[in-house]
Design an enzyme around this catalytic site. Sequence first.
Site, PDB file in Angstrom:
ATOM      1  N   HIS A 124      -0.304  -6.160 -19.246  1.00 40.49           N
ATOM      2  CA  HIS A 124       0.382  -7.097 -19.002  1.00 40.49           C
ATOM      3  C   HIS A 124       0.476  -8.107 -20.125  1.00 40.49           C
ATOM      4  O   HIS A 124      -0.229  -8.031 -21.052  1.00 40.49           O
ATOM      5  CB  HIS A 124      -0.065  -7.977 -17.765  1.00 40.49           C
ATOM      6  CG  HIS A 124       1.021  -9.157 -17.157  1.00 40.49           C
ATOM      7  ND1 HIS A 124       1.052 -10.265 -18.052  1.00 40.49           N
ATOM      8  CD2 HIS A 124       1.545  -9.153 -16.124  1.00 40.49           C
ATOM      9  CE1 HIS A 124       1.885 -10.930 -17.313  1.00 40.49           C
ATOM     10  NE2 HIS A 124       2.417 -10.527 -16.132  1.00 40.49           N
TER      11      HIS A 124
ATOM     12  N   ASP B 274      -8.938  -7.868 -16.977  1.00 38.64           N
ATOM     13  CA  ASP B 274      -7.646  -8.900 -16.594  1.00 38.64           C
ATOM     14  C   ASP B 274      -7.705  -8.116 -15.016  1.00 38.64           C
ATOM     15  O   ASP B 274      -7.361  -7.115 -14.558  1.00 38.64           O
ATOM     16  CB  ASP B 274      -6.245  -8.300 -16.952  1.00 38.64           C
ATOM     17  CG  ASP B 274      -5.237  -8.779 -16.363  1.00 38.64           C
ATOM     18  OD1 ASP B 274      -5.301  -9.518 -15.425  1.00 38.64           O
ATOM     19  OD2 ASP B 274      -4.016  -8.756 -16.646  1.00 38.64           O
TER      20      ASP B 274
ATOM     21  N   GLN C  31      -4.498  -8.412 -10.662  1.00 37.75           N
ATOM     22  CA  GLN C  31      -4.034  -7.531  -9.611  1.00 37.75           C
ATOM     23  C   GLN C  31      -5.268  -6.934  -8.670  1.00 37.75           C
ATOM     24  O   GLN C  31      -4.853  -6.250  -7.894  1.00 37.75           O
ATOM     25  CB  GLN C  31      -3.081  -6.649 -10.203  1.00 37.75           C
ATOM     26  CG  GLN C  31      -1.866  -7.086 -10.624  1.00 37.75           C
ATOM     27  CD  GLN C  31      -0.906  -7.988  -9.572  1.00 37.75           C
ATOM     28  OE1 GLN C  31      -1.110  -7.831  -8.409  1.00 37.75           O
ATOM     29  NE2 GLN C  31      -0.056  -8.756 -10.265  1.00 37.75           N
TER      30      GLN C  31
ATOM     31  N   LYS D  31      -1.989 -15.228  -6.748  1.00 37.62           N
ATOM     32  CA  LYS D  31      -1.854 -13.564  -6.248  1.00 37.62           C
ATOM     33  C   LYS D  31      -3.075 -13.373  -5.091  1.00 37.62           C
ATOM     34  O   LYS D  31      -3.136 -12.350  -4.557  1.00 37.62           O
ATOM     35  CB  LYS D  31      -1.940 -12.782  -7.284  1.00 37.62           C
ATOM     36  CG  LYS D  31      -1.149 -12.975  -8.374  1.00 37.62           C
ATOM     37  CD  LYS D  31      -1.196 -12.066  -9.784  1.00 37.62           C
ATOM     38  CE  LYS D  31      -0.354 -12.330 -10.736  1.00 37.62           C
ATOM     39  NZ  LYS D  31       1.134 -12.204 -10.558  1.00 37.62           N
TER      40      LYS D  31
ATOM     41  N   CYS E  23       6.752  -7.915 -16.799  1.00 39.72           N
ATOM     42  CA  CYS E  23       5.897  -8.442 -18.016  1.00 39.72           C
ATOM     43  C   CYS E  23       5.160  -7.375 -18.417  1.00 39.72           C
ATOM     44  O   CYS E  23       3.957  -7.526 -18.884  1.00 39.72           O
ATOM     45  CB  CYS E  23       5.146  -9.561 -17.657  1.00 39.72           C
ATOM     46  SG  CYS E  23       6.143 -10.983 -16.973  1.00 39.72           S
TER      47      CYS E  23
END
Length: 423
Positions: A140, A217, A220, A243, A381
């Site tokens: 991302h 990261d 997600q 999220k 993104c």
Amino acid sequence: MSAALASRKLNPVPERLPVFDVEALRKDFPILSTSVHGKPLIYLDNAATTQKPPVVIDALRDYYEGQNANVHRGVHHLSQVATDLYEHARERMRAFINAAVSCEIVWTRGATEALNLVAHSYGRPHLGPGDEVLISHMEHHSNILPWQLLCEEKGAHLRVIPINDQGEIIMEEFDRLLSERTKIVAVVHVSNALGTINPVKEIVAKAHAVGAVVVVDGAQSAPHTPIDVRDLGCDFFAMSGHKMYGPTGIGILYGRADKFESMIPYQSGGDMILSVTFEKTVFNYLPHKFEAGTPHIEGAIALGVAVDYLMRLGMDRVAAHEHELLEYGTKVLQGVDGLRMVGTAREKAGVLSFVMDKAHPHDVGQILDEHGVAVRSGHHCAQPVMQRYGLAATTRASLGLYNTKADIDVLATALEDVNRIFS
Ligand code: PMP
């Protein structure tokens, strides 16, 4: 709010529900019973943000109605209640990702700020000319730009681990790129554009073997799969509350205490100091050293409540439910004429990214919207991912814990309508 309510909210262990019942839990999300353009809302944009259960919304309201005070500052009752709730939420986040101690949890605005914090406070003092930062081709933008800017500033090099046609990191290429010049490896756990689940544990072991630190990261992955940062072995792990069925504007950065201890502050101001004179400042203990200014108190408290909600459901059961939906959705979408999936990794989370022969992704998104189906069309993104596949955009349906096979069926029917309109 009385101390009685505060102590109720400090109740330590959320009990796991006896079963994962999607029809029952859907009732926790009133927005799922609303209509869009006269059609029942089918919400398939969970990778962008998730819906919030009333317990989370109530936590925000409770805070303002009965607990509102600044944290860590006052000796008065309310300030202590607010501080207890705020620090309790931090402890909840620790438990959720199995960090060793709660001072390894720093509140941030979200994954973006968490990644920028690592780049500034760890990366800037540790990178020099000729050093390398490794990222993957599926990052991302928020896990590209902080490193790109830092490398430019420091005369370091940004190296990109290639991905294959299925959207998997090519591990042989990672092995080839990894060297004693590598100081930082920054990888996404689950790709928002492709759904790929990366072999983070293996990446960490290999990176540590050359002395590099690993930044994950987890924006997600944390909402969709159990996370154990100690098992992964990573040095840093970034997450976004919105999220994870929590509020916007709050997230966390997990960092190993030894790393955090050695790092410079990110921002400076109130709360992050022990003492200040014009000659010298002594910084506060972890994690407060990285939390300058009045934080998003109610957001942190409500994210703790969201995490309680997830722990009650059981992240293993959330992951299993979404995996079943992913398999069903993949099969159903492959049956839609002229549809091609983008991202077909063997290890995948609930992201169905695709293009259609006859219609542009934005037209697809618009027609789906007319059917009440909320999806995302664009580059997500992650423009380098799009460039990798020679695309400007995809349409992306992304799953959450409250989605059902019936939602996928409505999506498929709406896609047939796209084909009819563009035939
Ligand atoms: N990383 C990934 C993989 C994401 O999907 C996102 C959000 N789309 C982010 C980072 C950034 O999250 P936020 O905008 O909440 O900071």
